[in-house]
Design a protein around this motif. Sequence first.
Motif, PDB file in Angstrom:
ATOM      1  N   MET A 122      -0.004   5.546 -10.372  1.00  0.00           N
ATOM      2  CA  MET A 122       0.326   5.733  -8.972  1.00  0.00           C
ATOM      3  C   MET A 122      -0.646   4.956  -8.075  1.00  0.00           C
ATOM      4  SD  MET A 122       2.953   7.490  -8.559  1.00  0.00           S
ATOM      5  CE  MET A 122       3.828   8.975  -8.608  1.00  0.00           C
ATOM      6  N   LYS A 123      -1.910   4.941  -8.484  1.00  0.00           N
ATOM      7  CA  LYS A 123      -2.891   4.245  -7.664  1.00  0.00           C
ATOM      8  C   LYS A 123      -2.576   2.746  -7.584  1.00  0.00           C
ATOM      9  CE  LYS A 123      -7.764   4.005  -6.756  1.00  0.00           C
ATOM     10  NZ  LYS A 123      -9.062   4.586  -7.001  1.00  0.00           N
ATOM     11  N   TYR A 124      -2.156   2.169  -8.711  1.00  0.00           N
ATOM     12  CA  TYR A 124      -1.790   0.748  -8.728  1.00  0.00           C
ATOM     13  C   TYR A 124      -0.623   0.486  -7.771  1.00  0.00           C
ATOM     14  CZ  TYR A 124       0.048  -3.705 -10.309  1.00  0.00           C
ATOM     15  OH  TYR A 124       0.521  -4.992 -10.349  1.00  0.00           O
ATOM     16  N   THR A 125       0.389   1.342  -7.813  1.00  0.00           N
ATOM     17  CA  THR A 125       1.557   1.193  -6.939  1.00  0.00           C
ATOM     18  C   THR A 125       1.150   1.260  -5.478  1.00  0.00           C
ATOM     19  OG1 THR A 125       2.974   2.166  -8.626  1.00  0.00           O
ATOM     20  CG2 THR A 125       3.835   2.116  -6.373  1.00  0.00           C
ATOM     21  N   ALA A 126       0.289   2.225  -5.137  1.00  0.00           N
ATOM     22  CA  ALA A 126      -0.186   2.351  -3.756  1.00  0.00           C
ATOM     23  C   ALA A 126      -0.935   1.092  -3.329  1.00  0.00           C
ATOM     24  CB  ALA A 126      -1.066   3.585  -3.612  1.00  0.00           C
ATOM     25  N   ASN A 127      -1.757   0.556  -4.222  1.00  0.00           N
ATOM     26  CA  ASN A 127      -2.499  -0.673  -3.895  1.00  0.00           C
ATOM     27  C   ASN A 127      -1.564  -1.852  -3.682  1.00  0.00           C
ATOM     28  OD1 ASN A 127      -5.033   0.511  -3.953  1.00  0.00           O
ATOM     29  ND2 ASN A 127      -5.347   0.089  -6.124  1.00  0.00           N
ATOM     30  N   VAL A 128      -0.563  -1.989  -4.543  1.00  0.00           N
ATOM     31  CA  VAL A 128       0.387  -3.096  -4.412  1.00  0.00           C
ATOM     32  C   VAL A 128       1.168  -2.983  -3.104  1.00  0.00           C
ATOM     33  CG1 VAL A 128       2.503  -4.075  -5.397  1.00  0.00           C
ATOM     34  CG2 VAL A 128       0.591  -3.501  -6.890  1.00  0.00           C
ATOM     35  N   MET A 129       1.508  -1.744  -2.706  1.00  0.00           N
ATOM     36  CA  MET A 129       2.261  -1.529  -1.467  1.00  0.00           C
ATOM     37  C   MET A 129       1.359  -1.533  -0.231  1.00  0.00           C
ATOM     38  SD  MET A 129       4.940   1.417  -2.706  1.00  0.00           S
ATOM     39  CE  MET A 129       5.775   1.489  -1.119  1.00  0.00           C
ATOM     40  N   HIS A 130       0.036  -1.626  -0.441  1.00  0.00           N
ATOM     41  CA  HIS A 130      -0.943  -1.617   0.651  1.00  0.00           C
ATOM     42  C   HIS A 130      -0.851  -0.342   1.480  1.00  0.00           C
ATOM     43  CE1 HIS A 130      -1.869  -5.740  -0.348  1.00  0.00           C
ATOM     44  NE2 HIS A 130      -0.582  -6.043  -0.260  1.00  0.00           N
ATOM     45  N   ILE A 131      -0.743   0.791   0.779  1.00  0.00           N
ATOM     46  CA  ILE A 131      -0.708   2.089   1.445  1.00  0.00           C
ATOM     47  C   ILE A 131      -1.669   3.032   0.726  1.00  0.00           C
ATOM     48  CG2 ILE A 131       1.672   1.880   2.290  1.00  0.00           C
ATOM     49  CD1 ILE A 131       2.555   3.668  -0.040  1.00  0.00           C
ATOM     50  N   HIS A 132      -2.058   4.100   1.407  1.00  0.00           N
ATOM     51  CA  HIS A 132      -2.918   5.115   0.802  1.00  0.00           C
ATOM     52  C   HIS A 132      -2.116   5.890  -0.234  1.00  0.00           C
ATOM     53  CE1 HIS A 132      -5.491   8.687   0.514  1.00  0.00           C
ATOM     54  NE2 HIS A 132      -6.463   7.870   0.923  1.00  0.00           N
ATOM     55  N   ILE A 133      -2.775   6.363  -1.278  1.00  0.00           N
ATOM     56  CA  ILE A 133      -2.074   7.068  -2.349  1.00  0.00           C
ATOM     57  C   ILE A 133      -1.390   8.336  -1.844  1.00  0.00           C
ATOM     58  CG2 ILE A 133      -4.066   8.382  -3.167  1.00  0.00           C
ATOM     59  CD1 ILE A 133      -2.890   7.651  -6.062  1.00  0.00           C
ATOM     60  N   ASN A 134      -1.988   9.008  -0.858  1.00  0.00           N
ATOM     61  CA  ASN A 134      -1.343  10.200  -0.291  1.00  0.00           C
ATOM     62  C   ASN A 134      -0.043   9.842   0.415  1.00  0.00           C
ATOM     63  OD1 ASN A 134      -3.402  11.777  -1.263  1.00  0.00           O
ATOM     64  ND2 ASN A 134      -4.497  11.891   0.682  1.00  0.00           N
ATOM     65  N   THR A 135       0.003   8.666   1.032  1.00  0.00           N
ATOM     66  CA  THR A 135       1.233   8.195   1.672  1.00  0.00           C
ATOM     67  C   THR A 135       2.313   7.984   0.625  1.00  0.00           C
ATOM     68  OG1 THR A 135      -0.084   7.102   3.386  1.00  0.00           O
ATOM     69  CG2 THR A 135       2.214   6.400   3.153  1.00  0.00           C
ATOM     70  N   LEU A 136       1.933   7.429  -0.519  1.00  0.00           N
ATOM     71  CA  LEU A 136       2.892   7.221  -1.601  1.00  0.00           C
ATOM     72  C   LEU A 136       3.452   8.557  -2.096  1.00  0.00           C
ATOM     73  CD1 LEU A 136       4.345   5.423  -3.654  1.00  0.00           C
ATOM     74  CD2 LEU A 136       2.297   5.585  -5.093  1.00  0.00           C
ATOM     75  N   TYR A 137       2.564   9.534  -2.313  1.00  0.00           N
ATOM     76  CA  TYR A 137       3.027  10.852  -2.751  1.00  0.00           C
ATOM     77  C   TYR A 137       3.953  11.479  -1.714  1.00  0.00           C
ATOM     78  CZ  TYR A 137      -0.193  10.970  -6.685  1.00  0.00           C
ATOM     79  OH  TYR A 137      -0.843  10.715  -7.871  1.00  0.00           O
ATOM     80  N   TYR A 138       3.636  11.310  -0.438  1.00  0.00           N
ATOM     81  CA  TYR A 138       4.474  11.854   0.634  1.00  0.00           C
ATOM     82  C   TYR A 138       5.849  11.203   0.628  1.00  0.00           C
ATOM     83  CZ  TYR A 138       6.186  12.820   5.328  1.00  0.00           C
ATOM     84  OH  TYR A 138       6.968  13.181   6.390  1.00  0.00           O
ATOM     85  N   ARG A 139       5.885   9.894   0.465  1.00  0.00           N
ATOM     86  CA  ARG A 139       7.169   9.185   0.453  1.00  0.00           C
ATOM     87  C   ARG A 139       8.008   9.568  -0.760  1.00  0.00           C
ATOM     88  NH1 ARG A 139       5.511   3.127   2.589  1.00  0.00           N
ATOM     89  NH2 ARG A 139       4.853   3.805   4.661  1.00  0.00           N
ATOM     90  N   LEU A 140       7.367   9.726  -1.909  1.00  0.00           N
ATOM     91  CA  LEU A 140       8.096  10.157  -3.105  1.00  0.00           C
ATOM     92  C   LEU A 140       8.666  11.560  -2.917  1.00  0.00           C
ATOM     93  CD1 LEU A 140       5.734   8.795  -5.892  1.00  0.00           C
ATOM     94  CD2 LEU A 140       7.993   7.917  -5.268  1.00  0.00           C
ATOM     95  N   LYS A 141       7.904  12.413  -2.253  1.00  0.00           N
ATOM     96  CA  LYS A 141       8.384  13.771  -1.958  1.00  0.00           C
ATOM     97  C   LYS A 141       9.589  13.708  -1.026  1.00  0.00           C
ATOM     98  CE  LYS A 141       6.948  17.987   0.352  1.00  0.00           C
ATOM     99  NZ  LYS A 141       5.973  18.524   1.272  1.00  0.00           N
TER     100      LYS A 141
END
Length: 78
Positions: A1-20
Amino acid sequence: MKYTANVMHIHINTLYYRLKQIKEMTGINPKEAEGTTLFYIGLCLKNRMLSDMDYLEVKNFKKMAYRCYKVHIFPLAL
């Protein structure tokens, strides 16, 4: 997940929020293999549909998709 957040240039919490949000809006869990597969197939079909359209149809589709896309769950790849 951390790699995906880095590639998307977003914070990891933002990624978890979007997936939710994706799970709540679609009922499909993108963290599971079945959900990932369904989204992948959907994107492939969308890209196929766009490739079959002529220039004006694609332009109108993109405008409509942009207007309808208010939640910003993930970046549009149009």
